[in-house]
Structure formats: structure tokens, C-alpha cells
Design a protein around this motif. Structure first.
Motif: not given
Length: 446
Positions: A218-224, A260-262, A267-268, A281-282
Motif C-alpha cells: 500500500p505504501s509503495l503504490n501511494k508513493l509512486v 509505470e514507475v520506470q 520523466r524526471f 531519480s538517478l
């Protein structure tokens, strides 16, 4: 020419400036009982120990934190570690500072009473109660108080962190994330989650329990989801938390599985917002392409297909020096994939940039640069084309590698540099080496 020599009392010059002389005069009139027995400086927050001796709070707390159990002056074992504020002495010091303002003495401000572990425990209990009731207003009010304490002093921040605040906030992040069933960017919990991340950002490095909790699904999904939101503060806070977690292999494996995380990370890099977001991001990308997961080849291929090779090369030309090391690490890892090597070989900037960075940024950056050239050259040797080696010689790779071996480097880099020199040597005849700085006018590939 001898004007710097000292003068005697009849008028000769001394080596002291007026500023230095004033400093000595000021110190000479400072009452001894206003000095901390440890630092010998003017006490800003005098506190008294059970031994009856008064010290400046910062000095005595450092003494106690170092594991000492005695009074520095009397050497007697302390009956308690309580530091009682000496208000009378503090007022006397402030009055003395006020009286000597014309001499340049600054008045010390009245110190705020530092937060205690008990107070932190009470506010965390209040936060946990608010979480159970899903009371956002009560939760935010308590969090506001924690932030206020934290920004008052470094000592308060340490006390807050040491009492497990990060773990409690991590639990809160999961609780309010789980309560959001719609997974919408406009969730009613959005402000709460954003405030939690903002608070966690000044509590780095996070304790292990907090890291494990934030690594839950749940935390990872919300962070992304927050990273995808085109809002500067939420994006920055989310990516910095993800960067803090990315050193954990389990977290990286879970992150790769998030849809979509990649694309968000690339994009960043493609649309830079600020140095902090670009660097974070790097670092996350580097952790993903360095993963030992069985899927790591697929990850590198996907990043290459998204155009990350070209983006990194362009960054290495115009980017800040502190980003070069991470960018070179990402570039080197992507070259492990066929698609990454093809993208690198097809870009006119590749060899000039890599050769330029050798011995220019850092030892680690040099290691990545040599490794990248080695990977491209080894693959090309198998195809018997020689174009990469030809380009490397044209931008001065041979001279750079010889210089590197003369200056010294790690065993792995030394071995690769030696192999590269052997590969380059047959192509040297008839080639005129140019300075590697001449790549700036080459056409970029976008």
C-alpha cells in the motif's frame, strides 16, 4: 616593507588588527563564572547538574552522550542526569550582554526548553489514537507540534528521532493509504500523506522498522502515485523517501513491480525539476539496474528503450559535476543489455563523453567510464567492426588510459584499462588523436 612588525608601547605597530585586539579585550572582561567549564565560552543556556556545577547545555550534553557518568569539574559520579536550567545565571549573562552592547557584544536569546522523551512519547500516543479513529485533523495537529519542536533545535530533532517517531509516521502513512480505496490523486487523504512525507524527510536516515513499513505494497503504490502527481513538493518528498529506501534489495524488487514507475523516473530525467529530484531519480534507477533480481536484464532493456542512454549522455555534458558520478554508474549498468549497447554505439556523444570523464570527476566516475568503454569495445571485438575503437582513439582514449595506469587505479579498472590498450594498439597507425574536449560541437541525438 617591515610595516607588519610589532611596535612597542611607544607606538610601534603590532601584528594584531583592531578586530583581533577588540576580541582580546572583550574576552578579558568576560566574567569567569559566565564561562562554561568545558568549552570556556560564554554560556548561552546554563544548566546545573546534581553536583551543583553549571555548564552550557550543549557542552554538558555532548559530555554525557559520549558515555561519561561524572561531573567534569568535581569528577564525582552523578546521582542523576537531569539538567536544571539556571535561570538566575542566564538572566545575569543576558544583562551583562545588554550592558556591553556598545562594545559589540550580542545579547543571547532566551533558550527554548528542549523537548523531553516523555513529551515525544505523549505526542506519539496522541498520533496513534488519531490513526485508529482516522481523525485527520487531530493527526495533523499533533504532527504540526512535532515539526515545530524539530525545527527549534538539533537536540530536539535527535530526541524526536531517537524515540521512534519515524516508525509511527510510517505506520500512519500506511494507515491513511489503506483507507483510500479509490487510489485517486485527489484523495481526501492526500494532504495527510504529503505532510507525513514532508516530516519523514528531516528524519533521515530512517530506522529499519520505518523502512520495512514504508516498503509495504500500500505504501509503495501511494508513493509512486504521489511521484506521478505534477506538484513540486509532493513529488520531491515522495522521491526522496523512495531514494532513502532504495538501498534495500527487497524494496527494489517490490518497486520494479509497480506499474509505470520506470516511466515516472525517466520523466524526471527528461524534464528536470530540481537537482534534488534529478539526483534521487538517478539513485533509484541505479539501484534498479544494479539489482541481482532475475528480472534485472529486462529492467535495463526497458530503460534503454525509453531513451535513457541518450538522456544520460546529454546530462553528462551539461549536468552538475555532483550528478556525473551517478549518471556514469547508470550508463555503465545499462550497457549490460543489448539494447543499451546499441543505443550507446549509435550516439556520436558516447565515446567523447566517456573519455572526457576519465580522471576528471572522481575515482568511481573513472571506474564507470573505463568499464563502459571496455564493455563497448569487447562486444565490438566479437563483431570485428572496429568503429568504437577507432572513435576512442580519435578522442584521445589511448593517452588517457596510459595516464590512468601511471596515476594508479583499482585492480578491476587497471585490468580493463590494460585490455583496452591492447585492443586499441593495432588501430593507432595513421590516426591523429585529438583533445577529448572537442566533442562539444558534435550533433546530439534526441
Amino acid at each position: 616593507m617591515f610595516g607588519w612588525r610589532r611596535r612597542n608601547r611607544t607606538g610601534r605597530k603590532t601584528g594584531r588588527s583592531k578586530k583581533q585586539q577588540f576580541k582580546l579585550d572583550k574576552e578579558s572582561v568576560l566574567p569567569n563564572h559566565f564561562r562554561c567549564p568545558i568549552s570556556l565560552d560564554l554560556m548561552k543556556d546554563p544548566v546545573t547538574l546534581s553536583s551543583g556545577i553549571t555548564y552550557d547545555r550543549e557542552s554538558i550534553e555532548k559530555w554525557l552522550e559520549d558515555g561519561n557518568f561524572t561531573c567534569p569539574v568535581t569528577n564525582q559520579v552523578l546521582r542523576s542526569f537531569d539538567r536544571i536550567p539556571n535561570h538566575i545565571l542566564r538572566k545575569m549573562i543576558q544583562e551583562w550582554c545588554q550592558e556591553n552592547q556598545n562594545s559589540g557584544v550580542e545579547r543571547i536569546p532566551t533558550p527554548k526548553v528542549p523537548v523531553t522523551g516523555t513529551e515525544v512519547y505523549e505526542i506519539l500516543s496522541s498520533i496513534e489514537a488519531s490513526m485508529k479513529r482516522l481523525d485527520q485533523c487531530g493527526f495533523l495537529e499533533s504532527l504540526k507540534k512535532i515539526n515545530k519542536w524539530g525545527f527549534e533545535s538539533e537536540r530536539n530533532r535527535k530526541c524526536i528521532v531517537d524515540n521512534g517517531t519515524a516508525t509511527t509516521l510510517a505506520n500512519a502513512f500506511v494507515t491513511f493509504s489503506s483507507d483510500d480505496h479509490h487510489q485517486s490523486l485527489e484523495s481526501h487523504n492526500y494532504n495527510v500523506l504529503e505532510e507525513i512525507l514532508s516530516s519523514l524527510n528531516w528524519m533521515f536516515p530512517l530506522e529499519n522498522d520505518a523502512r520495512k513499513i514504508l516498503g509495504s505494497k500500500p505504501s509503495l503504490n501511494k508513493l509512486v502515485l504521489l511521484m506521478k502527481r505534477r506538484d513540486f513538493l509532493s513529488t520531491k518528498n515522495a522521491i526522496l523517501v523512495v531514494e532513502e529506501l532504495c538501498y534495500d534489495q527487497e524494496f527494489i524488487e517490490a518497486l520494479v513491480g509497480i506499474e509505470e514507475v520506470q516511466e515516472v523516473l525517466v520523466r524526471f530525467i527528461k524534464e528536470p525539476i530540481c537537482h534534488a529530484i534529478t539526483k534521487a531519480s538517478l539513485m533509484v534507477i541505479f539501484s534498479m539496474v544494479s539489482s541481482s533480481n532475475h528480472d534485472h536484464e529486462r529492467i535495463k532493456t526497458q530503460f534503454a528503450e525509453m531513451g535513457l542512454v541518450t538522456l544520460v549522455l546529454n546530462m553528462l555534458i551539461d549536468g552538475e559535476k555532483h550528478l556525473n558520478e551517478i549518471a556514469l554508474g547508470v550508463f555503465d549498468r545499462i550497457l549490460d543489455s543489448k539494447e543499451g549497447r546499441e543505443a550507446a554505439c549509435g550516439n556520436d556523444l558516447t565515446m567523447p563523453v566517456l573519455v572526457k570523464k576519465i580522471l576528471r570527476v572522481s575515482e568511481l566516475a573513472t571506474e564507470y567510464s573505463v568499464s563502459s568503454i571496455w564493455k563497448l569495445s569487447r562486444i565490438e571485438k566479437q563483431s570485428n567492426e572496429g568503429r568504437v575503437l577507432f572513435e576512442a582513439l580519435q578522442v584521445g582514449a589511448f593517452q588517457k588510459l596510459v595516464l590512468l595506469l601511471q596515476c594508479g587505479c583499482g585492480d578491476s579498472t587497471k585490468e580493463k584499462a590494460t585490455q583496452l590498450l591492447k585492443l586499441l594498439n593495432p588501430y593507432r597507425a595513421g590516426l591523429e588523436c585529438i583533445e577529448s574536449s572537442d566533442f562539444k560541437n558534435l550533433k546530439r541525438s534526441f
